[in-house]
Design a protein around this motif. Structure first.
Motif, short mmCIF file in Angstrom:
data_model
loop_
_atom_site.label_atom_id
_atom_site.label_comp_id
_atom_site.label_asym_id
_atom_site.label_seq_id
_atom_site.Cartn_x
_atom_site.Cartn_y
_atom_site.Cartn_z
N ALA A 132 0.85 -1.20 0.00
CA ALA A 132 0.00 0.00 0.00
C ALA A 132 0.89 1.25 0.00
O ALA A 132 2.05 1.20 0.42
N ASN A 139 1.17 3.81 1.92
CA ASN A 139 1.73 4.21 3.23
C ASN A 139 2.22 3.00 4.03
O ASN A 139 2.29 3.05 5.25
N PHE A 140 2.60 1.94 3.33
CA PHE A 140 3.08 0.72 3.96
C PHE A 140 4.21 1.02 4.94
O PHE A 140 5.09 1.84 4.68
N ARG A 184 7.57 2.09 2.37
CA ARG A 184 7.35 1.36 1.13
C ARG A 184 8.57 1.44 0.20
O ARG A 184 9.05 0.44 -0.34
N TRP A 236 -3.10 -6.99 6.07
CA TRP A 236 -3.62 -6.72 4.73
C TRP A 236 -4.96 -6.02 4.84
O TRP A 236 -5.76 -6.34 5.72
N GLN A 237 -5.21 -5.09 3.93
CA GLN A 237 -6.48 -4.36 3.90
C GLN A 237 -7.09 -4.44 2.51
O GLN A 237 -6.38 -4.25 1.51
N GLN A 268 -4.15 -5.10 -0.30
CA GLN A 268 -2.75 -4.65 -0.24
C GLN A 268 -2.27 -4.78 1.19
O GLN A 268 -3.04 -4.65 2.14
N ILE A 271 -0.58 -3.41 4.38
CA ILE A 271 -0.43 -2.06 4.93
C ILE A 271 0.66 -1.99 5.99
O ILE A 271 1.21 -0.92 6.23
#
Length: 163
Positions: free
Chosen positions: A73, A75-76, A87, A144-145, A152, A154
Motif C-alpha cells: 500500500a 503508506n506501507f 514502502r 492486509w487491507q 494490499q 499495509i
C-alpha cells in the motif's frame, strides 16, 4: 530484503482455505518446462491475502520489485527487529546485496477481520549475503487491507528467530 535483511521478510503462503493455515512456499519450484504446464496469471487484487503472501515470497527470490509495487500500500510500514522502513525502502531492499535463493512460508494462520486480515507465520530464507551464505527464519505478522476490492499489505513486522 529489509535493508540487508528485508529480503528475509518478504520471502513472507498457500493456505488450506478451510483451516486458515498455509506453507509459505515450498521446495524450489519446478520450471514450466519441467512440469509441462504454464502458470495461469491471475490479477493480484482478486487473490486472498494468504495467496498474496506466496507472491511476496516468490518475488523475493526473483528480485521482482514490480510485484512489491503492486502488493505494498502507498503508506506501507515495515518493522524488522529495531529497524522501521517505508514502502520505498522495502522496494529498494529487494535488489540489495543479500540474494535470496530459496524462500518459503511456514505455519501461516489467517486472523480475519472482514476488510482487514492479519497473517502470522514463519518466513524461512536461504541465500547469499556480502560475507557468507545464510539460512534464516523470521516470525512475521502481516496486515492486509481490502480497499475498493483490492487487497494490499499495509503493515508488516518480522523478528529474526535466534538459532
Amino acid at each position: 530484503m529489509r535493508c540487508p535483511s528485508i529480503v528475509f521478510l518478504f520471502a513472507v503462503v498457500i493456505a488450506a482455505p478451510g483451516f486458515g493455515q498455509a506453507s509459505r512456499g515450498a521446495p524450489p519450484p519446478r520450471t514450466p518446462a519441467e512440469s509441462g504446464t504454464r502458470p495461469i496469471p491471475r490479477p493480484t487484487s482478486s487473490l486472498a491475502p494468504i495467496k498474496l503472501e506466496d507472491q511476496w515470497t516468490s518475488a523475493l527470490v526473483r528480485r521482482d520489485t514490480r510485484t512489491f509495487e503492486q502488493l505494498l500500500a502507498p503508506n506501507f510500514v515495515y518493522t524488522e527487529n529495531a529497524t522501521i522502513m517505508n514502502r520505498g525502502d522495502v522496494i529498494r531492499s529487494v535488489t540489495g546485496s543479500d540474494r535470496v535463493e530459496w524462500a518459503r512460508n511456514e505455519g501461516m494462520k489467517v486472523h480475519d477481520f472482514g476488510d482487514v486480515q492479519v497473517i502470522t507465520g514463519v518466513l524461512h530464507l536461504r541465500g547469499k549475503g556480502a560475507k557468507a551464505a545464510f539460512d534464516r527464519r523470521y516470525q512475521f505478522t502481516d496486515t492486509w487491507q481490502r480497499k475498493n476490492g483490492r487487497w494490499q499489505i499495509i503493515a508488516a513486522q518480522d523478528y529474526l528467530i535466534p538459532k
